[in-house]
Design an enzyme around this catalytic site. Structure first.
Site, mmCIF file in Angstrom:
data_model
loop_
_atom_site.group_PDB
_atom_site.id
_atom_site.type_symbol
_atom_site.label_atom_id
_atom_site.label_comp_id
_atom_site.label_asym_id
_atom_site.label_seq_id
_atom_site.Cartn_x
_atom_site.Cartn_y
_atom_site.Cartn_z
ATOM 1 N N ASP A 1 0.839 -1.195 0.000
ATOM 2 C CA ASP A 1 0.000 0.000 0.000
ATOM 3 C C ASP A 1 0.876 1.247 0.000
ATOM 4 O OD1 ASP A 1 -2.136 -1.712 0.208
ATOM 5 O OD2 ASP A 1 -2.474 -1.346 2.344
ATOM 6 N N LYS A 2 0.319 2.329 -0.491
ATOM 7 C CA LYS A 2 1.060 3.594 -0.577
ATOM 8 C C LYS A 2 1.721 3.954 0.753
ATOM 9 C CE LYS A 2 0.373 8.563 -1.278
ATOM 10 N NZ LYS A 2 -0.606 9.641 -1.585
#
Length: 333
Positions: free
Chosen positions: A162-163
């Site tokens: 995830d970012k």
């Protein structure tokens, strides 16, 4: 200036496709002269009729960015265009067409071989281009640092973070290695271990085996409750220590192992146990001093080397922001 121009005499007696440019080359300048019987209308509508291969919103973006001129002057979306007007268009590539371009994006490399790269992705960096993030991703940085990855699908990326999750992920340097690593992921033989800080006191190790899919009510969320297009997901978790934050609320430090790789998997599964991650407001976690993201870090990675070296193992301590949050918790053991 470009070496050539495309000029079109726009006659309202012809159908719009007769004015469609044969090329989307951004170096080509297109000119449309509206015929004497053309009906006046706002510029974006006129342009949408002249260039139906492009969405109206995309054309509006070109106008707003100054890539469309009306009679030699910068145009406005609602500006009227009518008989005799000259519309000049400088076509622009769509963001998704720029997605696989090399860019000097910062990221760490823990180790590399002729077959793989073990990258250290910082929090805040998107792994792969997608809607809203067509540039400035890890993929763009990989193509810049390793140009040969342009010959490998997805620039060699075989799994994502995830970012706002930091840590380790493996990138294949050739198609054979990519195929091998993808098969290892499918066989669940790649060891991926995360360290997480969660709300509440987690007393025992356990497993969450709940299918994950898109939340029907909130498109940016994933869910285990009536999810859309759910897929099987299995997370193992192991308490490492527990403590209290400055306000006396219980906090647990966990090791989490992925047996599958669904979007937001650890975050969704821990939230389903009423132990959302610190800083993960999307899934019910509360803001915490210094936690500007979900407190999740991919700290260990192990896989069979496609080059024949056997099992290779890597470990990486959490970055400074994660350690700062750890340091603010009063650990009890």
């Amino acid at each position: 200036m470009p070496d050539h121009e495309s000029k079109h005499e726009a006659d309202p007696g012809l159908n719009p496709p007769d004015f469609v440019a044969e090329s989307d080359d951004p170096e080509e300048v297109l000119e449309f002269r509206l015929g004497v019987t053309a009906l006046p209308d706002r510029l974006d509508k006129v342009l949408a009729g002249l260039m139906p291969q492009h969405s109206r919103s995309r054309l509006q973006g070109w106008i707003e960015a100054g890539h469309v001129l009306l009679n030699g002057r910068q145009a406005k979306i609602k500006q009227p265009a009518g008989p005799g007007d000259l519309i000049t268009v400088h076509p622009q590539l769509a963001p998704e067409e720029l997605a696989f371009s090399p860019e000097p994006v910062e990221f760490g490399v823990l180790e590399e071989s002729d077959h793989w790269i073990v990258a250290n992705k910082p929090a805040g960096l998107v792994t792969h281009p997608g809607a809203g993030n067509w540039s400035g991703t890890l993929l763009n940085g990989l193509l810049y640092r390793y140009p040969e990855l342009s010959r490998v699908p997805r620039a060699g990326i075989v799994h994502r973070l995830d970012k706002d999750t930091s840590g380790l992920l493996v990138v294949a340097r050739n198609e054979l290695a990519q195929t091998d690593l993808v098969r290892q992921l499918q066989a669940r033989t790649v060891r991926r271990e995360y360290i997480a800080l969660a709300h509440g006191h987690v007393r025992n190790e356990g497993r969450v085996e709940l299918p994950i899919g898109r939340d029907p009510a909130v498109p940016v969320r994933m869910s285990v409750e009536r999810p859309i297009a759910a897929k099987p997901a299995l997370t193992l978790y192991f308490p490492l220590r527990s403590g209290k934050d400055a306000e006396g609320h219980a906090v647990s430090e966990l090791a989490c192992r992925l047996e599958t790789g669904r979007t937001h998997q650890i975050r969704v599964h821990m939230a389903s146990l009423n132990h959302p991650l610190l800083g993960d407001q999307l899934y019910g976690g509360k803001p915490y001093a210094g936690a500007t993201r979900q407190m999740l870090h991919a700290r260990a990675l192990a896989f069979e080397d496609p080059g024949g070296r056997g099992t290779v193992t890597f470990e990486l301590p959490p970055p400074a922001d994660f350690q700062a949050v750890q340091g603010r918790i009063q650990w009890l053991g």
